[in-house]
Scaffold this motif. Structure first.
Motif, PDB file in Angstrom:
ATOM      1  N   ILE A 274      -1.517   1.025  -1.197  1.00 49.43           N
ATOM      2  CA  ILE A 274      -1.177   0.786   0.172  1.00 49.43           C
ATOM      3  C   ILE A 274      -2.151   1.309   1.261  1.00 49.43           C
ATOM      4  N   PRO A 275      -2.561   0.871   2.171  1.00 49.68           N
ATOM      5  CA  PRO A 275      -3.471   1.275   2.994  1.00 49.68           C
ATOM      6  C   PRO A 275      -3.266   2.590   3.458  1.00 49.68           C
ATOM      7  N   GLY A 276      -4.148   3.763   3.695  1.00 51.36           N
ATOM      8  CA  GLY A 276      -3.556   4.973   4.385  1.00 51.36           C
ATOM      9  C   GLY A 276      -2.968   6.173   3.251  1.00 51.36           C
ATOM     10  N   VAL A 277      -2.770   5.645   2.032  1.00 47.73           N
ATOM     11  CA  VAL A 277      -2.416   6.321   0.863  1.00 47.73           C
ATOM     12  C   VAL A 277      -3.514   6.822   0.244  1.00 47.73           C
TER      13      VAL A 277
ATOM     14  N   ASP B 205      -4.840  10.081   9.665  1.00 48.27           N
ATOM     15  CA  ASP B 205      -4.682   9.150  10.745  1.00 48.27           C
ATOM     16  C   ASP B 205      -3.740   8.109  10.424  1.00 48.27           C
ATOM     17  N   ALA B 206      -3.026   8.265   9.234  1.00 46.09           N
ATOM     18  CA  ALA B 206      -2.413   6.907   8.531  1.00 46.09           C
ATOM     19  C   ALA B 206      -0.770   7.119   9.455  1.00 46.09           C
ATOM     20  N   ASP B 207      -0.228   5.902   9.468  1.00 43.83           N
ATOM     21  CA  ASP B 207       1.149   5.703   9.728  1.00 43.83           C
ATOM     22  C   ASP B 207       2.065   5.733   8.769  1.00 43.83           C
ATOM     23  N   LYS B 208       2.473   7.056   8.990  1.00 50.38           N
ATOM     24  CA  LYS B 208       3.616   7.345   7.865  1.00 50.38           C
ATOM     25  C   LYS B 208       4.804   6.432   7.796  1.00 50.38           C
ATOM     26  N   ALA B 209       5.511   6.025   8.924  1.00 50.01           N
ATOM     27  CA  ALA B 209       6.437   5.225   8.949  1.00 50.01           C
ATOM     28  C   ALA B 209       6.207   3.900   8.327  1.00 50.01           C
ATOM     29  N   ALA B 210       4.849   3.303   8.492  1.00 47.32           N
ATOM     30  CA  ALA B 210       4.419   2.159   7.785  1.00 47.32           C
ATOM     31  C   ALA B 210       4.411   2.210   6.432  1.00 47.32           C
ATOM     32  N   ILE B 211       3.710   3.346   6.100  1.00 43.76           N
ATOM     33  CA  ILE B 211       3.516   3.522   4.563  1.00 43.76           C
ATOM     34  C   ILE B 211       4.945   3.399   3.863  1.00 43.76           C
ATOM     35  N   GLU B 212       6.220   4.338   4.483  1.00 44.11           N
ATOM     36  CA  GLU B 212       7.415   4.204   3.801  1.00 44.11           C
ATOM     37  C   GLU B 212       7.791   2.969   3.864  1.00 44.11           C
ATOM     38  N   THR B 213       7.669   2.247   4.861  1.00 49.26           N
ATOM     39  CA  THR B 213       8.408   0.939   4.744  1.00 49.26           C
ATOM     40  C   THR B 213       7.672   0.055   3.642  1.00 49.26           C
TER      41      THR B 213
END
Lengths: 325, 325
Positions: free
Chosen positions: A160-163, A205-213
């Protein structure tokens, strides 16, 4: 018995350590598709390029294949089975029949003996299901995995992008285990059997909420489960999640008596500090059996179902009857 | 497959019920040393005098021997093995090698195939010890029995003057189980592993204190254990202690890794409402294997260690790989 290790990741290193625990086993060397000069074994065992294995054919009684099931083993096991007795841990359950047929044809053509899908699931858990179902035909069995790290699910999160890093634990749900142990034979959904616990290191700089979803809605891997996502630092990951524990349970309950008046429970449970080292221990024991069976002239492909347990032990059958029966 | 049952006590009745649960099995009849006219089977299966079995030789694929280990089986199994494929549950561990040799010689002379010492201990527990020790060579295993009724200990109490009836439960000590599950490998005395709970119906004029002392000081059976003695009425015995539950645990812990840095636990546990019915289920599954192996021309004596698990199942090897591996 002289063994070769083909592939030197976690499982290969586990096999190297396991061979040392078995005085009747000797490691000829590690064969790798990497540059052999860049690979240092834990025990100082020699390292060779993968294709050099054919030059060592006469020294090797069996090859422990330590590659992955997704792309390595479907090609590798049949190819090496033409010239060597091989043991693999192919674990894509749905593709086992096709893999078996390919390896069986190669081994019969090469007059060698192979064992596929060895480890704990497939492997020891499969044996537990088979024994239990033969003894209690009027019954139902359940397999639970964990608490332990699923490499496949961890890898899926890492894509997943940002991980930056991820670790996923599969966790059996205690209420499901208890219901089954009581003798009830419930029909359980995936969600009712296991939880998925995810630990994630995100980029700054990742969007954690987006990663969680993205994790919780990922089809096949997470969407059908209750999943928790916890963001941690790289230091916490290193400190608390660098081990590869695993384990699980095979539980069968069944009824006997003319009116099914008696209930019985058979439970096989594994609690493992290191999934690859335990799996390697299973592979080495079955390699012993394959070596013995090959020396008796058997050829073709086998699974754990085909191996008489006595062939797994360094003890003679006389000693087994005297000390373990 | 056509089976005969020889001996019609608890185990024989369990075998009769187990055969009904296996559609590929058929019961030819029950053979008894009692007057056949006094024996009524639970399913209406025909009853014959023991020696009539030779007249049915051509109809019988295997004989399930349901006699006792103390005096019946040492004589019976070798005698019948000359003419039949036989399966017994001989459980005097120390005498297994001698029994094996006698049965092996008889079966080889008669060109038949036998299986001895089948059940859960010896039997499934033995298999658990063997598999676990082959996988984790640097380890230690422990066997616990119970909570369950020990027929031998119950009989020993019944022989004390003034005792009308007795039931003895063997009970694993939870602290010992927990210590072992933690990965410790303690050396445990008999007293530290099991308790013995005794329920006794005494004659009206019996000296209860003397009975209690006689039990607690009985060598081999009770003197080395913490033993409780509870006097109850014949009605309580009938109401609360007429079942024959049993079970137990085989636990092995072991270490892997170059420095033994990882600990693993393998646990096999049985919880049985009816010891004889479960034992019969094991016997019938192994009878299937013996029938198949005999039809492949094998002769001599075998134990559970010699049986490839696939031979226990009614499913074909293809189906086993597809559905259970």
């Amino acid at each position: 018995m002289k063994l070769a290790i083909y592939g030197y990741g976690n499982l290969g290193r586990g096999a190297e350590a396991a061979i040392l625990q078995n005085p009747d086993m000797e490691l000829v060397g590690v064969f790798t598709r990497r540059d052999p000069n860049t690979v240092q074994t834990k025990t100082g065992a020699p390292v060779f390029a993968a294709d050099e294995i054919y030059a060592h054919k006469d020294e090797i009684d069996a090859v422990i294949l330590c590659g992955g099931s997704a792309t390595d083993l479907p090609e590798l096991t049949p190819r090496l089975a033409r010239d060597f007795n091989v043991i693999d841990s192919f674990d894509t359950h749905a593709n086992i029949p096709a893999h078996f047929d390919a390896v069986d044809a190669a081994a019969k053509a090469g007059h060698t003996l192979s064992l596929i899908s060895c480890g704990w699931d497939p492997g020891m858990f499969s044996l537990s299901r088979l024994y239990a179902s033969a003894i209690l035909p009027d019954g139902k069995d359940y397999t639970f995995w964990g608490r332990g790290v699923s490499q496949g699910h961890s890898d899926a999160i890492r894509r997943i992008p940002g991980v930056l890093d991820a670790r996923q634990y599969t966790v059996p749900i205690p209420e499901a285990l208890e219901a089954i142990r009581s003798g009830a034979q419930p029909t359980l959904s995936a969600r009712q059997k296991h939880l998925r616990e995810c630990y994630v290191v995100a980029a700054p700089d990742a969007d954690k909420a987006a990663i969680e979803t993205a994790i919780k809605t990922m089809p096949n891997y997470f969407a059908d489960y209750d999943t928790t996502v916890t963001f941690i630092t790289a230091e916490e990951m290193q400190k608390c999640h660098s081990a590869l524990p695993h384990g699980g349970f095979v539980i069968r309950t069944g009824k006997t008596g003319l009116q099914g008046e008696h209930t019985h429970r058979i439970e096989y449970a594994l609690t493992l500090d290191s999934n690859p080292e335990f799996t390697a221990g299973v592979l080495i024991a079955f390699a012993r059996a394959i070596g013995r069976m090959a020396s008796r002239g058997e050829t073709g492909c086998r699974t754990v179902f085909d191996i008489a347990p006595a062939d797994l032990s360094p003890l003679s059958r006389d000693d087994l009857r005297r000390t373990m029966l």
